[in-house]
Design an enzyme around this catalytic site. Sequence first.
Site, PDB file in Angstrom:
ATOM      1  N   PRO A  10     -35.149  67.240-114.996  1.00 13.32           N
ATOM      2  CA  PRO A  10     -36.156  67.722-115.939  1.00 13.32           C
ATOM      3  C   PRO A  10     -37.563  67.861-115.354  1.00 13.32           C
ATOM      4  O   PRO A  10     -37.990  67.033-114.548  1.00 13.32           O
ATOM      5  CB  PRO A  10     -36.148  66.664-117.047  1.00 13.32           C
ATOM      6  CG  PRO A  10     -35.525  65.462-116.448  1.00 13.32           C
ATOM      7  CD  PRO A  10     -34.552  65.967-115.423  1.00 13.32           C
ATOM      8  N   ASN A  11     -38.191  68.931-115.776  1.00  7.75           N
ATOM      9  CA  ASN A  11     -39.585  69.266-115.451  1.00  7.75           C
ATOM     10  C   ASN A  11     -39.778  69.773-114.024  1.00  7.75           C
ATOM     11  O   ASN A  11     -40.869  70.213-113.675  1.00  7.75           O
ATOM     12  CB  ASN A  11     -40.527  68.066-115.719  1.00  7.75           C
ATOM     13  CG  ASN A  11     -40.434  67.604-117.158  1.00  7.75           C
ATOM     14  OD1 ASN A  11     -40.627  68.412-118.068  1.00  7.75           O
ATOM     15  ND2 ASN A  11     -40.101  66.345-117.390  1.00  7.75           N
ATOM     16  N   ARG A  18     -47.051  71.814-112.183  1.00  7.01           N
ATOM     17  CA  ARG A  18     -47.027  70.495-112.785  1.00  7.01           C
ATOM     18  C   ARG A  18     -47.697  69.466-111.866  1.00  7.01           C
ATOM     19  O   ARG A  18     -47.262  69.266-110.731  1.00  7.01           O
ATOM     20  CB  ARG A  18     -45.552  70.106-112.972  1.00  7.01           C
ATOM     21  CG  ARG A  18     -45.332  68.695-113.356  1.00  7.01           C
ATOM     22  CD  ARG A  18     -43.881  68.295-113.159  1.00  7.01           C
ATOM     23  NE  ARG A  18     -43.687  66.951-113.624  1.00  7.01           N
ATOM     24  CZ  ARG A  18     -42.646  66.193-113.328  1.00  7.01           C
ATOM     25  NH1 ARG A  18     -41.686  66.668-112.570  1.00  7.01           N
ATOM     26  NH2 ARG A  18     -42.568  64.983-113.784  1.00  7.01           N
ATOM     27  N   TYR A  23     -47.128  66.542-107.051  1.00  6.53           N
ATOM     28  CA  TYR A  23     -45.912  67.268-106.667  1.00  6.53           C
ATOM     29  C   TYR A  23     -46.174  68.505-105.798  1.00  6.53           C
ATOM     30  O   TYR A  23     -45.225  69.171-105.398  1.00  6.53           O
ATOM     31  CB  TYR A  23     -45.141  67.669-107.932  1.00  6.53           C
ATOM     32  CG  TYR A  23     -44.702  66.462-108.746  1.00  6.53           C
ATOM     33  CD1 TYR A  23     -43.775  65.560-108.232  1.00  6.53           C
ATOM     34  CD2 TYR A  23     -45.243  66.207-110.012  1.00  6.53           C
ATOM     35  CE1 TYR A  23     -43.386  64.447-108.951  1.00  6.53           C
ATOM     36  CE2 TYR A  23     -44.856  65.092-110.751  1.00  6.53           C
ATOM     37  CZ  TYR A  23     -43.923  64.213-110.212  1.00  6.53           C
ATOM     38  OH  TYR A  23     -43.541  63.103-110.916  1.00  6.53           O
ATOM     39  N   ASN A  72     -32.214  65.393-107.209  1.00  4.29           N
ATOM     40  CA  ASN A  72     -33.455  64.815-107.732  1.00  4.29           C
ATOM     41  C   ASN A  72     -33.301  64.825-109.251  1.00  4.29           C
ATOM     42  O   ASN A  72     -33.539  65.842-109.908  1.00  4.29           O
ATOM     43  CB  ASN A  72     -34.673  65.629-107.300  1.00  4.29           C
ATOM     44  CG  ASN A  72     -35.980  64.959-107.739  1.00  4.29           C
ATOM     45  OD1 ASN A  72     -35.973  64.028-108.541  1.00  4.29           O
ATOM     46  ND2 ASN A  72     -37.106  65.457-107.224  1.00  4.29           N
ATOM     47  N   ALA A  75     -36.999  62.331-114.055  1.00  8.16           N
ATOM     48  CA  ALA A  75     -37.177  61.193-114.971  1.00  8.16           C
ATOM     49  C   ALA A  75     -35.850  60.530-115.353  1.00  8.16           C
ATOM     50  O   ALA A  75     -35.819  59.321-115.621  1.00  8.16           O
ATOM     51  CB  ALA A  75     -37.915  61.653-116.218  1.00  8.16           C
ATOM     52  N   GLU A  96     -29.940  60.999-102.913  1.00  6.92           N
ATOM     53  CA  GLU A  96     -30.985  60.963-103.951  1.00  6.92           C
ATOM     54  C   GLU A  96     -32.323  61.297-103.296  1.00  6.92           C
ATOM     55  O   GLU A  96     -32.676  60.701-102.277  1.00  6.92           O
ATOM     56  CB  GLU A  96     -31.040  59.550-104.560  1.00  6.92           C
ATOM     57  CG  GLU A  96     -32.184  59.377-105.551  1.00  6.92           C
ATOM     58  CD  GLU A  96     -32.285  57.955-106.104  1.00  6.92           C
ATOM     59  OE1 GLU A  96     -31.391  57.109-105.820  1.00  6.92           O
ATOM     60  OE2 GLU A  96     -33.272  57.689-106.817  1.00  6.92           O
ATOM     61  N   HIS A  98     -36.627  62.183-103.976  1.00  7.11           N
ATOM     62  CA  HIS A  98     -37.812  62.274-104.820  1.00  7.11           C
ATOM     63  C   HIS A  98     -38.957  62.829-103.991  1.00  7.11           C
ATOM     64  O   HIS A  98     -39.085  62.503-102.800  1.00  7.11           O
ATOM     65  CB  HIS A  98     -38.199  60.913-105.403  1.00  7.11           C
ATOM     66  CG  HIS A  98     -37.114  60.345-106.255  1.00  7.11           C
ATOM     67  ND1 HIS A  98     -36.857  60.807-107.527  1.00  7.11           N
ATOM     68  CD2 HIS A  98     -36.177  59.407-105.993  1.00  7.11           C
ATOM     69  CE1 HIS A  98     -35.813  60.154-108.015  1.00  7.11           C
ATOM     70  NE2 HIS A  98     -35.380  59.306-107.106  1.00  7.11           N
ATOM     71  N   ARG A 105     -45.700  54.104-107.623  1.00  8.58           N
ATOM     72  CA  ARG A 105     -46.182  54.590-108.916  1.00  8.58           C
ATOM     73  C   ARG A 105     -45.893  53.548-110.008  1.00  8.58           C
ATOM     74  O   ARG A 105     -45.741  52.373-109.710  1.00  8.58           O
ATOM     75  CB  ARG A 105     -45.554  55.963-109.200  1.00  8.58           C
ATOM     76  CG  ARG A 105     -45.903  56.984-108.105  1.00  8.58           C
ATOM     77  CD  ARG A 105     -45.279  58.340-108.364  1.00  8.58           C
ATOM     78  NE  ARG A 105     -45.778  58.934-109.594  1.00  8.58           N
ATOM     79  CZ  ARG A 105     -45.224  60.006-110.183  1.00  8.58           C
ATOM     80  NH1 ARG A 105     -44.174  60.586-109.616  1.00  8.58           N
ATOM     81  NH2 ARG A 105     -45.719  60.495-111.291  1.00  8.58           N
TER      82      ARG A 105
HETATM   83  C1  DQA Z   1     -39.641  62.548-109.245  1.00  4.65           C
HETATM   84  C2  DQA Z   1     -40.178  61.163-109.624  1.00  4.65           C
HETATM   85  C3  DQA Z   1     -39.835  60.814-111.063  1.00  4.65           C
HETATM   86  O1  DQA Z   1     -40.348  59.530-111.382  1.00  4.65           O
HETATM   87  C4  DQA Z   1     -40.440  61.826-111.995  1.00  4.65           C
HETATM   88  O2  DQA Z   1     -40.053  61.546-113.325  1.00  4.65           O
HETATM   89  C5  DQA Z   1     -40.145  63.225-111.631  1.00  4.65           C
HETATM   90  C6  DQA Z   1     -40.110  63.615-110.224  1.00  4.65           C
HETATM   91  C7  DQA Z   1     -40.079  62.967-107.839  1.00  4.65           C
HETATM   92  O3  DQA Z   1     -39.460  63.872-107.306  1.00  4.65           O
HETATM   93  O4  DQA Z   1     -41.048  62.432-107.303  1.00  4.65           O
HETATM   94  O5  DQA Z   1     -40.010  64.085-112.494  1.00  4.65           O
HETATM   95  O6  DQA Z   1     -38.225  62.496-109.255  1.00  4.65           O
END
Ligand code: DQA
Length: 138
Positions: A10-11, A18, A23, A72, A75, A96, A98, A105
Amino acid sequence: MKNIIIINGPNLNLLGKRQPEIYGHKDFDNFLIDLKTKFQNFNITYYQSNIEGEIIDKLHEVGFDIDGIVLNAAAYTHTSIGIGDAVASIASPVIEVHISNTYAREDFRHKSYISPNAKAIILGFGLKSYELALSSFE
Ligand code: DQA
């Protein structure tokens, strides 16, 4: 040629717009073009969804045939037992990733339901995290 899928949660469809201070400024579609150019030895497919169940369905769909999954879960990493279980249930190796260093964080980002079931974890290198994950399949 290895078949690899990148699955974004998501997002992450909003990358580039964003919170660019966290990011970055690049959108994923443009980044994907760079990745495909760089890793011509891979057949790379891309899937993004904002919906937990769709990510689980995609893991089930590809997870018994594909050579590698770069995930990835965004959230959902921190909340989804279902995605964690899906990663545990499939045969293909999952890396995995990120973009940010989630451990630097908020506390709620320190928990991952993916990590115990992933082959490896790469985080905090910005979009380069995806590149490092892909190179691990070489
Ligand atoms: C994320 C880190 C997560 O905590 C966050 O909710 C994201 C992006 C990252 O790629 O840094 O949406 O996965």
